[in-house]
Design a protein around this motif. Structure first.
Motif, PDB file in Angstrom:
ATOM      1  N   LEU A 214       0.823  -1.204   0.000  1.00 20.75           N
ATOM      2  CA  LEU A 214       0.000   0.000   0.000  1.00 20.75           C
ATOM      3  C   LEU A 214       0.863   1.261   0.000  1.00 20.75           C
ATOM      4  O   LEU A 214       0.567   2.233  -0.702  1.00 20.75           O
ATOM      5  CB  LEU A 214      -0.932  -0.006   1.213  1.00 20.75           C
ATOM      6  N   GLY A 215       1.916   1.243   0.794  1.00 18.15           N
ATOM      7  CA  GLY A 215       2.810   2.390   0.805  1.00 18.15           C
ATOM      8  C   GLY A 215       3.456   2.627  -0.541  1.00 18.15           C
ATOM      9  O   GLY A 215       3.523   3.768  -1.031  1.00 18.15           O
ATOM     10  N   TRP A 216       3.918   1.565  -1.163  1.00 13.02           N
ATOM     11  CA  TRP A 216       4.530   1.711  -2.484  1.00 13.02           C
ATOM     12  C   TRP A 216       3.519   2.141  -3.534  1.00 13.02           C
ATOM     13  O   TRP A 216       3.855   2.871  -4.472  1.00 13.02           O
ATOM     14  CB  TRP A 216       5.198   0.398  -2.876  1.00 13.02           C
ATOM     15  N   THR A 217       2.273   1.709  -3.395  1.00 15.64           N
ATOM     16  CA  THR A 217       1.225   2.162  -4.314  1.00 15.64           C
ATOM     17  C   THR A 217       1.040   3.667  -4.224  1.00 15.64           C
ATOM     18  O   THR A 217       0.893   4.364  -5.243  1.00 15.64           O
ATOM     19  CB  THR A 217      -0.098   1.442  -4.006  1.00 15.64           C
ATOM     20  N   LEU A 218       1.058   4.184  -3.001  1.00 17.13           N
ATOM     21  CA  LEU A 218       0.955   5.632  -2.825  1.00 17.13           C
ATOM     22  C   LEU A 218       2.121   6.358  -3.483  1.00 17.13           C
ATOM     23  O   LEU A 218       1.946   7.418  -4.096  1.00 17.13           O
ATOM     24  CB  LEU A 218       0.902   5.979  -1.335  1.00 17.13           C
TER      25      LEU A 218
ATOM     26  N   GLY B 105       6.031  11.541  -3.025  1.00 21.41           N
ATOM     27  CA  GLY B 105       6.107  11.980  -1.635  1.00 21.41           C
ATOM     28  C   GLY B 105       6.740  10.939  -0.731  1.00 21.41           C
ATOM     29  O   GLY B 105       7.068   9.824  -1.139  1.00 21.41           O
ATOM     30  N   GLN B 106       6.887  11.324   0.539  1.00 20.74           N
ATOM     31  CA  GLN B 106       7.568  10.491   1.517  1.00 20.74           C
ATOM     32  C   GLN B 106       6.619   9.662   2.382  1.00 20.74           C
ATOM     33  O   GLN B 106       7.032   8.692   3.005  1.00 20.74           O
ATOM     34  CB  GLN B 106       8.409  11.382   2.445  1.00 20.74           C
TER      35      GLN B 106
ATOM     36  N   GLY C  60       4.209   7.560   1.697  1.00 23.98           N
ATOM     37  CA  GLY C  60       4.101   6.164   1.297  1.00 23.98           C
ATOM     38  C   GLY C  60       5.332   5.355   1.660  1.00 23.98           C
ATOM     39  O   GLY C  60       5.229   4.176   2.008  1.00 23.98           O
ATOM     40  N   LEU C  61       6.498   5.991   1.601  1.00 25.72           N
ATOM     41  CA  LEU C  61       7.726   5.283   1.968  1.00 25.72           C
ATOM     42  C   LEU C  61       7.731   4.942   3.453  1.00 25.72           C
ATOM     43  O   LEU C  61       8.160   3.847   3.848  1.00 25.72           O
ATOM     44  CB  LEU C  61       8.947   6.127   1.612  1.00 25.72           C
ATOM     45  N   TRP C  62       7.273   5.867   4.284  1.00 24.60           N
ATOM     46  CA  TRP C  62       7.204   5.581   5.725  1.00 24.60           C
ATOM     47  C   TRP C  62       6.202   4.467   6.009  1.00 24.60           C
ATOM     48  O   TRP C  62       6.434   3.615   6.874  1.00 24.60           O
ATOM     49  CB  TRP C  62       6.824   6.846   6.491  1.00 24.60           C
ATOM     50  N   LEU C  63       5.076   4.459   5.283  1.00 21.78           N
ATOM     51  CA  LEU C  63       4.096   3.389   5.467  1.00 21.78           C
ATOM     52  C   LEU C  63       4.686   2.042   5.061  1.00 21.78           C
ATOM     53  O   LEU C  63       4.498   1.036   5.751  1.00 21.78           O
ATOM     54  CB  LEU C  63       2.841   3.685   4.640  1.00 21.78           C
ATOM     55  N   ALA C  64       5.406   2.027   3.939  1.00 18.58           N
ATOM     56  CA  ALA C  64       6.044   0.783   3.494  1.00 18.58           C
ATOM     57  C   ALA C  64       7.082   0.306   4.498  1.00 18.58           C
ATOM     58  O   ALA C  64       7.191  -0.897   4.783  1.00 18.58           O
ATOM     59  CB  ALA C  64       6.680   0.987   2.118  1.00 18.58           C
TER      60      ALA C  64
END
Length: 246
Positions: free
Chosen positions: A146-150, A156-157, A159-163
């Protein structure tokens, strides 16, 4: 509206995952095995490295056991419900996360069916009502994707933090497989799109490598506490089970 969709999804997940969650006694080998580890953790106070009765280290990292121990301590007379509750909550989080990210990345028309398909998928629902580590791992890897999808949709950053969070949770749930599977997916996507830059836009080495360092620190603490014999557990669970017939 988004509010209505969210409310309906929560109600559906409650029916699918929480209704009768503790009514069926443990009947497979896996659930009592994990329950014994949680009971040992609560009895001995040994939280860093979960152990089976008689001091044998558990085969999996501690995330599921930590969450299940908290639930069981709060509901000591409802073992089946308490030990299955973390899986149900992680499943609900995965469904809601999929709905939110799909609304942002693709649009409302895709978010509702995507969340429904995931919420009602057979293996997802099976893992959501089991006292096992499977849903803990699955929720973590879902957050990675999901983070990478964002990132691919919006940049932005965030999605990377979510991943990165998902990778840490997944690897604390079941070990290096939580890094290997997303890594294979990223490489496969780059090959399919014929775009090696995808790997770097998703910061895959940084996200997965950082999570790997985190679990390495926990493994180091486990080896320091349990001794070199824990290396046999680590190698057997994450390597030999795939290549050694014995």
């Amino acid at each position: 509206s988004a509010r209505t969709e969210c409310a309906v999804l929560l109600a559906l997940c409650r029916v699918l995952y929480l209704t009768g969650l503790g009514d069926v006694p443990f009947y497979t080998r896996g659930e009592p095995r994990e329950g014994n580890v949680v009971r040992e953790m609560l009895t001995t106070g040994q939280w860093l490295v979960p152990e089976r009765p008689e001091g044998e280290p558990a085969r999996k990292p501690p995330l599921y056991y930590w969450t299940a121990a908290v639930a069981w301590a709060a509901m000591p007379d409802a073992a089946e419900y308490a030990l299955r509750l973390p899986s149900a909550l992680f499943a609900i989080a995965g469904v809601l996360g999929t709905w939110v990210v799909t609304r942002i990345a693709i649009g409302p028309a895709a978010a509702w069916p995507a969340a429904l398909v995931l919420a009602t998928a057979f293996e997802w629902t099976r893992a959501a009502v089991s006292a096992r580590v499977d849903m803990t791992l699955t929720a973590g890897t879902t957050l990675v994707f999901l983070g990478w999808t964002l990132v691919l949709a919006r940049g932005g950053q965030g999605g990377l933090w979510l991943a990165a969070l998902g990778a840490v949770l997944g690897i604390l749930a079941k070990g290096p497989v939580a890094v290997v599977l997303p890594g294979i997916a990223v490489v496969g996507l780059a090959l399919w799109e014929r775009d090696r830059g995808i790997v770097w836009r998703l910061r895959a080495p940084l996200v997965l490598g950082g999570a790997g360092l985190g679990i390495a620190a926990w493994y180091a603490a486990a080896i320091a506490q349990e001794g070199p014999a824990y290396l046999d557990v680590l190698i057997g669970e994450n390597l030999l089970r795939f290549v050694d017939a014995d």
